[in-house]
Design an enzyme around this catalytic site. Structure first.
Site: not given
Ligand SMILES: [Zn+2]
Length: 207
Positions: A88, A164
């Site tokens: 990530r 998001r």
């Protein structure tokens, strides 16, 4: 073949992951699944993850890296893997390079504005379970099938979706740069029908 699949929420990443793992016979290693499985099986790592999550915090990088490292050391990953949801950030990517570097990174390129429109236009019916898009049903407030008042799912709320997508963008851009410098990025146009996207993935993988 060791692969990473990058794709925004709503990009159809899950579907492509399923196609890829089937065609190339690779284990699908998703951090979401890893968290769930380890917690469920109460492994030592799982217990640590649960402890962190119970406090409402995100799993720290080191622990996430440990989980992935542990999973990739299993026999079924000897022939390769498809990583989904990991790395990530640059720290995780650097760690992965230390213990099991990927060969290629598939990047599903999608128009985030289109994804936002697709998700935020969804309306669902709490009674019959049907879901619709305002592009097709117009701005009606009741279910065309059963008449119940339509609702917007919490996850489809415009603010949530915007947040998001912007988190995704901020996290992923440095990764694309990082793997780009290593010559490992394979860009695939994700704004196409599902089958066409997969066809292009197979093409860029060249096998
Ligand atoms: Zn309904």
């Amino acid at each position: 073949m060791k692969l990473i699949l990058l794709g925004a929420p709503g990009s159809g990443k899950g579907t492509q992951a399923a196609y890829i793992t089937e065609k190339y016979n690779l284990p699908h290693v998703s951090t979401g699944d890893l968290f769930r499985e380890n917690i469920k099986n109460e492994t030592p790592l799982g217990l640590k993850v649960k402890e962190v999550m119970d406090t409402g915090n995100l799993c720290p990088d080191d622990l996430t890296v440990e989980l992935v490292k542990d999973r990739l050391s299993k026999a079924d990953c000897e022939k390769g893997y498809l990583l989904d949801g990991f790395p990530r950030n640059l720290y995780q990517a650097g760690e992965l390079d230390e213990f099991n570097a990927p060969d290629k990174v598939i990047n599903l390129v999608v128009d985030l504005g289109k994804i936002e429109h697709r998700i935020t236009g969804r309306r669902s019916c709490p009674k019959c379970g049907a879901s619709f898009h305002v592009d097709f049903i117009g701005n009606v407030s009741n279910c065309p099938d059963c008449g119940e008042a339509l609702t917007i799912r919490k996850d489809d709320n415009p603010e949530t979706v915007k947040e998001r997508l912007s988190v995704y963008k901020a996290q992923t851009e440095p990764l694309i740069d990082y793997y780009g410098k290593q010559g490992k990025i394979l860009n695939v146009n994700g704004d196409q029908p599902i089958d066409k996207v997969f066809e292009d993935i197979v093409k860029v993988l060249g096998q």
